[in-house]
Design an enzyme around this catalytic site. Structure first.
Site, PDB file in Angstrom:
ATOM      1  CG  ASP A  66     -12.863  -1.085   8.637  1.00 18.68           C
ATOM      2  OD1 ASP A  66     -12.730  -1.824   9.153  1.00 18.68           O
ATOM      3  OD2 ASP A  66     -12.244  -0.110   9.383  1.00 18.68           O
ATOM      4  CD  GLU A 142      -7.507   8.194   7.113  1.00 19.23           C
ATOM      5  OE1 GLU A 142      -8.497   9.123   8.109  1.00 19.23           O
ATOM      6  OE2 GLU A 142      -7.123   7.195   6.995  1.00 19.23           O
TER       7      GLU A 142
HETATM    8  N1  LIG Z   1     -10.209   0.977  11.054  1.00 17.49           N
HETATM    9  C1  LIG Z   1      -9.441   0.806  12.491  1.00 17.49           C
HETATM   10  C2  LIG Z   1     -10.543   1.408  13.304  1.00 17.49           C
HETATM   11  O1  LIG Z   1     -11.251   0.523  13.136  1.00 17.49           O
HETATM   12  C3  LIG Z   1      -9.474   2.070  14.468  1.00 17.49           C
HETATM   13  O2  LIG Z   1     -10.184   1.969  14.774  1.00 17.49           O
HETATM   14  C4  LIG Z   1      -8.626   2.587  13.839  1.00 17.49           C
HETATM   15  C5  LIG Z   1      -7.834   2.488  15.048  1.00 17.49           C
HETATM   16  O3  LIG Z   1      -7.347   1.161  16.205  1.00 17.49           O
HETATM   17  P1  LIG Z   1      -6.424   0.965  16.914  1.00 17.49           P
HETATM   18  O4  LIG Z   1      -7.445   0.886  17.753  1.00 17.49           O
HETATM   19  O5  LIG Z   1      -5.297   0.206  16.900  1.00 17.49           O
HETATM   20  O6  LIG Z   1      -5.489   2.338  17.313  1.00 17.49           O
HETATM   21  O7  LIG Z   1      -7.377   1.680  13.527  1.00 17.49           O
HETATM   22  C6  LIG Z   1      -8.095   0.930  11.742  1.00 17.49           C
HETATM   23  O8  LIG Z   1      -6.922   2.315  11.209  1.00 17.49           O
END
Ligand SMILES: N[C@@H]1[C@@H](O)[C@H](O)[C@@H](COP(=O)(O)O)O[C@@H]1O
Length: 259
Positions: A66, A142
């Site tokens: 993404d 989402e």
């Molecule tokens: N687009 C990314 C996701 O790919 C990720 O899994 C999520 C969780 O992030 P974290 O691993 O920092 O908790 O955050 C973002 O939104």
């Protein structure tokens, strides 16, 4: 879905790296790379194995999941920059083999289509690494994202913008819009490897693994996948109901059975 509960984030990182290493050693591999803090331990472990034990990524290609819409590619928080800084620049993965979404594309919808087509042209993703958002999102899909969605533009929830504000000078700097691989795109990867760490992810992990398959929890799409592995630490497993079975199944995993 195989759910593996491990004592701590280091054990999770080592197991994730074992799975990725085993795939790399089979030959040309297309990796799907997630950003966020969750996979960082796995990337550190892979970098360590590259530096200390010669694990090579020379035959690999990679696709990111993404990107923030509107951030210049060289912005330090663009996922194009983050994945290079945290992982791919530190191993022998050619920069031209690391495919990112252009968050500043003039025509974002065309860029989304280009990215899906590029994944298919590369033969599809062999292992897709995934984190999980506190609301159950994967990539930036989402809640209420279509389970069949393709790479496209999404609007972030207030919660995701708040969660990700720690990477930006202020909440106002967090973009509202993103381009993300869709749930249909992600589900085409041959092996999904979802990592969840910490108490803050416990509710989302439980909904994804044991709740209904529903767009309300995008990660529940993993239940539709023939080869999904969920690697979690003990706090992230704390709201699961079937932990006895997951631990028992893992302890009795046949030696011949790969992940
Ligand atoms: N687009 C990314 C996701 O790919 C990720 O899994 C999520 C969780 O992030 P974290 O691993 O920092 O908790 O955050 C973002 O939104």
């Amino acid at each position: 879905m195989e759910i593996i509960i491990l004592p701590d984030p280091n054990a999770v990182a080592r197991t994730a790296a074992d799975i990725i290493q085993a795939r790399l050693e089979k030959g040309r591999t297309v990796l799907g790379l997630a950003t966020g803090s969750t996979p960082l331990g796995t990337y550190e472990e892979l970098i360590r194995r590259h530096c200390d034990a010669g694990l090579s990524f020379a035959d690999a290609e990679a696709f990111t999941l993404d990107e923030y819409l509107g951030l210049p590619p060289d912005h330090p928080e663009s996922y194009r920059s983050v994945i290079r800084r945290e992982f791919t620049d530190n191993v022998d993965l050619r920069d031209t083999a690391v495919h990112s979404i252009d968050g500043q594309a003039k025509d974002p919808e065309a860029e989304a289509t280009r990215f899906d087509t590029a994944i298919q042209a590369a033969g599809g993703v062999d292992i897709q690494i995934l984190g999980i958002g506190t609301d159950g999102h994967i990539g930036f899909n989402e809640p209420m994202s279509s389970l069949a969605s393709r790479t496209r533009i999404k609007t972030l929830t207030k919660q995701t913008r708040l969660d990700n504000a720690r990477f930006f000078p202020s909440l106002d700097d967090v973009p509202y819009h993103v381009l993300t691989q869709g749930l249909g795109t992600i589900r085409e990867a041959r092996h999904l490897l979802l990592i969840g760490l910490g108490q803050a992810k416990a509710r989302a992990v439980a909904a994804a693994a044991e709740g209904p398959v529903t767009a309300a929890c995008p990660a529940s799409a993993l239940q539709l996948h023939p080869h999904a592995t969920v690697l979690i630490d003990t706090p992230a497993a704390s709201q699961l109901e079937q932990t006895d079975y997951y631990r028992y199944a893992h302890a009795n995993k046949p030696a011949w059975q790969a992940y």
